[in-house]
Design an enzyme around this catalytic site. Structure first.
Site, mmCIF file in Angstrom:
data_model
loop_
_atom_site.group_PDB
_atom_site.id
_atom_site.type_symbol
_atom_site.label_atom_id
_atom_site.label_comp_id
_atom_site.label_asym_id
_atom_site.label_seq_id
_atom_site.Cartn_x
_atom_site.Cartn_y
_atom_site.Cartn_z
ATOM 1 C CB VAL A 153 -0.864 0.280 1.246
ATOM 2 C CG1 VAL A 153 -1.595 1.372 1.354
ATOM 3 C CG2 VAL A 153 -1.974 -1.529 0.717
ATOM 4 C CD GLU A 154 3.391 2.109 4.597
ATOM 5 O OE1 GLU A 154 4.006 2.949 4.530
ATOM 6 O OE2 GLU A 154 2.943 1.470 5.016
ATOM 7 C CG MET A 155 7.305 3.901 0.429
ATOM 8 S SD MET A 155 8.942 3.800 0.722
ATOM 9 C CE MET A 155 10.147 4.137 -0.758
#
Length: 360
Positions: A153-155
């Protein structure tokens, strides 16, 4: 990793028998009139201030000695978008160092603009926390730094190997890792990524006038701020918000007034009943600059946050006047940003084999 939460607003969480006893004994203070408050001078018992500690110049860890070369590399990696799958997210995206380590949003957008389920906390003074992340799943800054890079979901990098492949394809980084980790046959490793970023973050420290006051300078706080500190101590906020970071321990949410919540905090990680509704206490350093508040980012103003915690952690209503006094004290915890230290560095150029951005 961030979990989707339906938790009602919270900022400060407490879970000790002492806190429970204090909550039962405490009674709401009578509202002060504005005229009386304007002339009121607080006398602070300095023995009560021993629960706090002045900020150190940096948060040392013997397992990760801080060197200039390691910090220089960590600073570059902190701002490096190529550590994300689509080359559009860095540590600084969610933890903007020029905005007191936050992005000002309830939830931070990551890969493909996906939103995490918990508010991104500030990285300033995070070296003073017992554990990292809202549920304490990382033991230190070095381990925390490695989490978002692989979080889908982030990087969203697919693997540690992909991260290492990317860094090794950039000649400038190969040289920087060799300088930061001399003597290692193969210094470009995922673990060293965490060590370098951690070394950089351990010096993200923002001392304020409150530190001067703790050191004995009575003039560092004005009368209004001292009155706010007195109210803070009387309400029992220091039960959880103490130490150099004025927060950072693991405590229970809803000690007196329970929360009905899908997010069960640390319990969702460990499945231990004793960890149900346990969250990490946020630092109050720079808290006037790090809205929105609570791990769900649902409260925009500090006064509301203070009043809500009094209700749910101590089972009482704080008067509007006392709340304002406490917020006045909290304003004094705002430190000065280390502008030269946090300036974005020039990042090394990609090599011919550097992976291209991947929006998938």
């Amino acid at each position: 990793m961030k979990l989707k939460t339906l938790v009602r607003p919270l900022l400060l969480v407490a879970a000790t028998a002492g806190a429970a006893a204090f909550a039962q004994a405490a009674k709401p203070a009578a509202p002060a009139t504005p005229a009386a408050a304007a002339t009121q001078k607080a006398v602070i018992d300095r023995a009560l201030l021993t629960v706090f500690k002045a900020l150190p110049a940096r948060f040392e860890d013997p397992k990760n000695p801080i060197t200039a070369e390691k910090v220089e590399l960590g600073r570059m990696l902190y701002f490096e978008n190529r550590l994300s799958k689509n080359h559009d997210v860095s540590c600084n995206s969610c933890h903007d160092l020029n905005k007191y380590g936050v992005d000002g949003k309830p939830f931070s957008p990551g890969h493909k603009k996906q939103l995490g389920g918990r508010n991104s906390p500030t990285v300033y003074n995070a070296g003073g926390h017992v554990l990292q992340f809202w549920d304490g799943r990382a033991p230190n800054l070095e381990e925390q730094a490695k989490g978002p890079i692989l979080n889908p979901v982030e990087m969203a990098m697919p693997s540690e190997a992909r991260v290492v492949e990317t860094l090794k394809s950039i000649p400038g980084y190969v040289t920087a890792f060799q300088k930061a980790f001399p003597g290692e046959a193969d210094p470009v490793t995922y673990n060293n990524v965490g060590l370098a970023i951690g070394a950089f973050e351990r010096q993200l420290v923002t001392p304020s006038r409150f530190d001067k006051y703790l050191s004995g300078d009575e003039t560092a706080l004005n009368d209004a701020e001292k009155l706010g500190l007195k109210k803070y101590l009387e309400q029992g906020c220091q039960t959880c918000h103490n130490g150099p970071a004025i927060g950072g321990s693991l405590q229970k949410l809803g000690l007196v007034l329970p929360y009905q919540s899908k997010d069960q905090g640390r319990f969702d990680l460990t499945k231990k009943e004793s960890d149900r509704m346990i969250f990490r206490v946020p630092t109050l350093r720079n808290v006037a600059k790090t809205a929105p508040y609570f791990h769900d980012g649902s409260v925009k103003d500090l006064q509301t946050a203070v009043k809500l915690m009094a209700q749910h952690q101590f089972g009482k209503q704080i008067s509007d006047e006392d709340t304002k006094h406490i917020v006045t004290f909290l304003d004094s915890l705002t430190g000065e940003l280390p502008k030269s230290y946090i300036a974005k560095p020039k990042l090394p150029a990609s090599g011919p084999k550097t992976p291209k951005p991947d929006p998938s």
